[in-house]
Write a protein that holds these residues in place. Sequence first.
Motif, mmCIF file in Angstrom:
data_model
loop_
_atom_site.group_PDB
_atom_site.id
_atom_site.type_symbol
_atom_site.label_atom_id
_atom_site.label_comp_id
_atom_site.label_asym_id
_atom_site.label_seq_id
_atom_site.Cartn_x
_atom_site.Cartn_y
_atom_site.Cartn_z
ATOM 1 N N ASN A 1 0.990 -1.165 0.246
ATOM 2 C CA ASN A 1 0.043 -0.158 -0.346
ATOM 3 C C ASN A 1 0.622 1.518 -0.061
ATOM 4 N N SER A 2 2.231 0.737 0.281
ATOM 5 C CA SER A 2 2.953 2.776 0.421
ATOM 6 C C SER A 2 3.407 2.616 -1.373
ATOM 7 N N PHE A 3 3.196 2.218 -2.516
ATOM 8 C CA PHE A 3 3.597 1.986 -4.036
ATOM 9 C C PHE A 3 2.074 2.978 -4.177
ATOM 10 N N ARG A 4 2.840 4.112 -4.865
ATOM 11 C CA ARG A 4 1.374 4.856 -5.867
ATOM 12 C C ARG A 4 1.378 3.918 -6.926
ATOM 13 N N GLY A 5 0.121 3.935 -7.107
ATOM 14 C CA GLY A 5 -0.084 3.575 -9.074
ATOM 15 C C GLY A 5 -0.282 1.846 -8.990
ATOM 16 N N VAL A 6 -0.418 1.346 -7.542
ATOM 17 C CA VAL A 6 -0.294 -0.035 -7.389
ATOM 18 C C VAL A 6 -2.069 -0.048 -6.014
ATOM 19 N N CYS A 7 -2.488 -1.145 -6.386
ATOM 20 C CA CYS A 7 -3.438 -1.445 -4.725
ATOM 21 C C CYS A 7 -3.801 -2.903 -5.074
ATOM 22 N N LEU A 8 -3.618 -4.007 -4.635
ATOM 23 C CA LEU A 8 -3.947 -5.002 -4.249
ATOM 24 C C LEU A 8 -5.334 -5.732 -4.915
ATOM 25 N N LYS A 9 -5.161 -6.900 -4.749
ATOM 26 C CA LYS A 9 -6.782 -7.640 -5.913
ATOM 27 C C LYS A 9 -7.297 -7.348 -4.257
ATOM 28 N N ARG A 10 -8.877 -7.054 -4.616
ATOM 29 C CA ARG A 10 -9.692 -8.173 -3.254
ATOM 30 C C ARG A 10 -10.683 -8.314 -4.190
ATOM 31 N N ARG B 1 9.009 -22.652 5.511
ATOM 32 C CA ARG B 1 9.651 -21.343 4.861
ATOM 33 C C ARG B 1 7.311 -20.671 4.232
ATOM 34 N N ALA B 2 8.098 -19.042 4.660
ATOM 35 C CA ALA B 2 6.583 -18.901 4.514
ATOM 36 C C ALA B 2 6.112 -18.577 2.736
ATOM 37 N N ILE B 3 5.490 -18.461 2.206
ATOM 38 C CA ILE B 3 5.397 -18.232 0.910
ATOM 39 C C ILE B 3 4.694 -16.451 0.734
ATOM 40 N N VAL B 4 4.631 -15.589 0.573
ATOM 41 C CA VAL B 4 3.811 -14.830 0.081
ATOM 42 C C VAL B 4 3.292 -14.537 -1.633
ATOM 43 N N SER B 5 1.992 -14.277 -1.162
ATOM 44 C CA SER B 5 1.799 -14.498 -2.687
ATOM 45 C C SER B 5 1.173 -12.876 -2.799
ATOM 46 N N ILE B 6 1.515 -12.079 -3.957
ATOM 47 C CA ILE B 6 0.833 -10.505 -4.156
ATOM 48 C C ILE B 6 0.025 -10.620 -5.029
ATOM 49 N N ASP B 7 -1.460 -10.084 -5.277
ATOM 50 C CA ASP B 7 -1.827 -10.110 -6.615
ATOM 51 C C ASP B 7 -2.099 -9.012 -6.182
ATOM 52 N N VAL B 8 -1.744 -7.995 -7.290
ATOM 53 C CA VAL B 8 -1.937 -6.730 -7.525
ATOM 54 C C VAL B 8 -2.365 -6.151 -9.046
ATOM 55 N N ILE B 9 -2.970 -4.381 -8.888
ATOM 56 C CA ILE B 9 -3.591 -4.255 -10.494
ATOM 57 C C ILE B 9 -2.627 -2.958 -10.345
ATOM 58 N N LEU B 10 -2.099 -2.690 -11.434
ATOM 59 C CA LEU B 10 -0.948 -1.597 -11.623
ATOM 60 C C LEU B 10 -1.903 -0.798 -12.652
ATOM 61 N N SER B 11 -1.403 0.336 -12.911
ATOM 62 C CA SER B 11 -2.335 1.465 -13.358
ATOM 63 C C SER B 11 -1.203 1.800 -14.544
ATOM 64 N N SER B 12 -2.346 1.973 -15.755
ATOM 65 C CA SER B 12 -1.181 1.852 -17.046
ATOM 66 C C SER B 12 0.275 2.347 -16.729
ATOM 67 N N ASP B 13 0.179 3.158 -16.632
ATOM 68 C CA ASP B 13 1.439 4.078 -16.722
ATOM 69 C C ASP B 13 2.309 4.075 -15.935
ATOM 70 N N THR B 14 2.402 2.595 -15.063
ATOM 71 C CA THR B 14 3.399 2.178 -14.126
ATOM 72 C C THR B 14 3.998 1.449 -14.792
ATOM 73 N N VAL C 1 0.873 -10.022 -11.142
ATOM 74 C CA VAL C 1 0.117 -8.381 -12.346
ATOM 75 C C VAL C 1 -1.628 -9.308 -12.365
ATOM 76 N N VAL C 2 -2.483 -9.075 -11.741
ATOM 77 C CA VAL C 2 -3.824 -9.653 -12.276
ATOM 78 C C VAL C 2 -4.581 -8.991 -13.669
ATOM 79 N N GLN C 3 -4.039 -7.514 -12.851
ATOM 80 C CA GLN C 3 -4.452 -6.174 -14.098
ATOM 81 C C GLN C 3 -4.337 -5.428 -14.137
ATOM 82 N N ILE C 4 -3.613 -4.474 -15.115
ATOM 83 C CA ILE C 4 -3.409 -3.281 -15.847
ATOM 84 C C ILE C 4 -4.319 -2.506 -16.069
ATOM 85 N N ALA C 5 -4.759 -1.256 -14.586
ATOM 86 C CA ALA C 5 -5.945 -0.529 -15.087
ATOM 87 C C ALA C 5 -5.640 1.007 -15.419
#
Length: 110
Positions: A32-41, A61-74, A106-110
């Motif tokens: 959440n500290s990144f601009r132009g990035v949001c988590l898929k919910r 080992r902890a496996i951290v899987s993150i699904d993100v949505i990026l803005s088109s200019d990122t 990356v699940v979507q480019i918005a």
Amino acid sequence: MKDYVIINNYGRLGKIGISTNAICSIATMAVNSFRGVCLKREKGFFSVDKGVKVTLGKDGRAIVSIDVILSSDTPVTSTCLNIQKEVASAITMMCDTVPYDVKIKVVQIA
């Protein structure tokens, strides 16, 4: 099935574990500290999918899987690499000796 990661305890007074939910919260704050990035919910009334999932491998080992949505200019590659570094840094800073892997999807480019 356990839902925590055992960490090194140098005091010999017992064992210390970090919950997978705590690791999930740390990763969420880092993303959440990144601009132009949001988590898929998921958009359901009873949905608990928050875009970050922590599972435990057979080796502990902890496996951290993150699904993100990026803005088109990122830029995708550099942004995903920076997210991985930030999540790894946050987990290392807050949990010290937890072994982990960070996977970004990356699940979507918005």
